[in-house]
Design an enzyme around this catalytic site. Structure first.
Site, PDB file in Angstrom:
ATOM      1  N   ASP A  17       0.854  -1.186   0.000  1.00 53.11           N
ATOM      2  CA  ASP A  17       0.000   0.000   0.000  1.00 53.11           C
ATOM      3  C   ASP A  17       0.896   1.244   0.000  1.00 53.11           C
ATOM      4  OD1 ASP A  17      -2.408   1.559   0.330  1.00 53.11           O
ATOM      5  OD2 ASP A  17      -1.922   1.723   2.458  1.00 53.11           O
ATOM      6  N   ASP A  19      -0.330   5.144   1.206  1.00 47.69           N
ATOM      7  CA  ASP A  19      -0.589   6.044   2.334  1.00 47.69           C
ATOM      8  C   ASP A  19      -0.540   5.288   3.656  1.00 47.69           C
ATOM      9  OD1 ASP A  19      -0.983   8.300   0.721  1.00 47.69           O
ATOM     10  OD2 ASP A  19      -3.084   7.806   0.392  1.00 47.69           O
TER      11      ASP A  19
END
Length: 257
Positions: A17, A19
């Site tokens: 991922d 953020d």
């Protein structure tokens, strides 16, 4: 650094991922620093409930920023001020040196933010592929955002299903003769959960400590215990910095620095 070759010459996949995983903060919230007092106007904030997704809401914010005179250069400069989670630069650099490991970034951010931030550390070329919402500055300098895809998953945001992204990627790679003996999934939030139940016994999921993904995994495990079922086949390895993940990968792949 010697690389361990998986059985049958299959490869390793690092799915990560962006953020709150590669970078400390949320890029969609960080960009608000370019707004007066760092605040979204109330009328736009209230409009969120009328949008089908966070993606559409961000599009309205970008339009508002453009109306205030925010330039593409300011957006890029703002992204350059974001900080990386400790060890994440080293983790991405490591996978680049591992001859049998691919790295895909799957994020509900957007391509302008991710490419800009990765490029600031010369990491963009270290990533095999980025799957995120396409974005670009139009001829007037306004950042325009589009959904990544359409899908039928009822638990993911309407613009991006990470489970579907992973399945499609694996299918496409297999058509090219590439298979993966192990998947390492790194994330933090609820939208990272979708691929987790489908991971196999040789796969590893790395949920960030103190964030929603680890709580959802715990609920899944508790549900399995109550029903006497094996609800999760993958191994769970919580993390609080990228160095912990890197240390695990070095041991599990047999690499030595």
């Amino acid at each position: 650094m010697a690389n361990a070759i998986p059985p049958n010459n299959t490869r390793l996949l690092l799915m990560i991922d962006f953020d709150h995983t590669i970078i400390h903060d949320n890029s969609d919230l960080w960009i608000r620093r370019l707004l007066p007092e760092h605040k979204v106007p109330d009328e736009i904030q209230q409009s969120y409930k009328h949008h089908e997704s966070w993606n559409q809401f961000m599009g309205e914010i970008f339009t508002h920023m453009h109306s205030l005179g925010v330039t593409p250069a300011q957006v890029v400069d703002c992204m350059h001020t974001m900080t990386f989670v400790p060890g994440m630069v080293e983790l991405i650099e490591y996978q680049r040196t591992n001859a049998v490991m691919d790295c895909i970034v799957v994020s509900d951010s957007n391509s302008v933010f991710i490419n800009t931030i990765l490029d600031s550390k010369d990491l963009l070329s270290s990533v095999t592929s980025v799957f995120t919402n396409p974005a670009e500055f139009d001829s007037k300098g306004c950042l325009r955002l589009r959904p990544y895809h359409q899908h039928n998953c009822k638990t993911c945001p309407s613009n991006l299903c990470k489970g579907a992204v992973l399945r499609t990627y694996l299918e496409q790679q297999e058509k090219q003769g590439v298979t993966y003996s192990r998947i390492f999934l790194v994330g933090d939030g609820s939208n990272d959960f979708c691929p987790v139940p489908g991971l196999g016994v040789d796969d590893i999921v790395f949920p960030r400590q103190g964030y929603r993904l680890i709580r959802k995994i715990q609920k899944l495990l508790e549900k399995g215990e109550e029903q006497g079922e094996d609800t999760l086949k993958a191994t769970v390895f919580p993390w609080d910095n990228g160095f912990r993940i890197l240390e695990f990968l070095l041991k599990s792949t047999g690499d030595k620095c």
